[in-house]
Design an enzyme around this catalytic site. Structure first.
Site, PDB file in Angstrom:
ATOM      1  CB  CYS A 177      -1.052  -0.044   1.556  1.00 30.09           C
ATOM      2  SG  CYS A 177      -0.626  -0.164   2.852  1.00 30.09           S
ATOM      3  CB  THR A 178       0.394   4.830  -0.046  1.00 32.72           C
ATOM      4  OG1 THR A 178      -0.736   4.465  -0.713  1.00 32.72           O
ATOM      5  CG2 THR A 178       0.914   6.032   0.068  1.00 32.72           C
TER       6      THR A 178
END
Length: 307
Positions: A182-183
């Site tokens: 994810c980020t």
């Protein structure tokens, strides 16, 4: 601690899955410190840990991190810093939540049950294995700008939808190596805990998320394609965390590429290809008025709160 003080405001994005024994007391403790130090931004506190992005002077941020380290087992914390010329947040919010990142699954243990952390270099080696299934745990508007080579996009609108997607695809994922990202690392870390709870054994996640990868891995060695959406005014970044040419639709908050801004449905601050069919003419009239006020404020050298 020494700092690059060329830009005076220090932004701190942090999260840590750790046991919080008395969340209300911790909230009061952090709120008091942040108010005294002039820190703004948001901190979320739950039994499973702490998550947030705040900004302030160097000494203020140092004091906050020292307080967290004193109050909790903060050894597994993921912390990233940036600098700005001016304070990017209007107010301070320190909130109690059921989860620091909302998945909606009870009795999940991301503190002890998460998958294996991989550094960016280890991540590349895992992705090179043809038996690895690469899973993007971000939302659909984020994956639209970029993702890792051969990654599966669950096309979720929110992180709450991930467990349902995982359940639908359980058979095809069973027995495979699962590489999740994810980020910044928080969603994929929790997602790996969920997959481990379902009985998947070889589950890995990218330590520090895409942002750590783009910062550390040279572009010529990278398996990343496109840009990475970020939740601030940069909108998206590329390798070396250089800001991309993506912008944000101020009507629906969807990131936009230059090609999308060239579409006839795009009107700055009013509409874009993603919201033209879901907003009314009354909505767009309000957005035009807001856009005019923002432009007037900019010409006068003021920051409009709607911007």
């Amino acid at each position: 601690m020494t700092h690059d003080t060329e830009l005076p405001v220090r932004i701190c994005a942090l999260y840590c899955f750790t046991r919080v024994e008395d969340a209300p007391i911790l909230r009061e403790r952090l709120l008091k410190l942040c108010e005294a130090q002039g820190i703004r931004g948001t901190l979320l506190i739950a039994k499973e840990g702490v998550n947030g992005t705040v900004a302030g002077a160097d000494d203020a941020i140092d004091a906050l991190l020292a307080e967290l380290d004193d109050a909790l087992d903060f050894s597994r914390a993921e912390i990233k810093f940036a600098r700005e010329a001016t304070m990017p947040f209007h107010r301070l919010k320190v909130r109690l939540k059921k989860e620091i990142v909302t998945m909606g699954v009870d009795d999940l243990d991301p503190v002890h049950g998460a998958g294996t952390h991989l550094s960016p270099a280890e991540w590349n080696a895992l992705l090179a294995d043809p038996e690895t299934v690469v899973i993007d745990t971000r939302n659909d508007y984020e994956t639209a700008l970029g993702t890792f080579d051969k990654a599966i996009d669950p096309a979720t609108a929110t992180f709450r939808e991930f467990p349902e997607w995982a359940a639908r695809h359980d058979n095809e994922l069973r027995g495979r190596k699962l590489a999740m990202f994810c980020t910044g690392g928080i969603r994929c870390e929790k997602a790996t805990a969920y997959m481990k709870a379902l009985g998947h054994e070889e589950v890995y996640h990218l330590k520090g998320g895409i942002l750590a990868y783009l910062e550390e891995v040279p572009e010529k060695e990278s398996r990343w394609q496109g840009d990475c959406f970020v939740f601030d005014e940069r909108v998206a970044v590329g390798h070396g965390l250089a800001p991309s040419d993506a912008t944000l639709c101020r009507a629906c908050r969807h990131p936009l590429t230059p090609e999308e801004r060239a579409e006839p449905t795009y009107e700055e601050g009013v509409s874009c290809p993603h919201c033209i069919d879901v907003r009314t003419e009354a909505d767009r009239a309000r957005y035009r008025q807001r856009q005019r006020q923002m432009e007037l404020a900019e010409r006068a050298g003021r920051r409009h709160i709607g911007g």
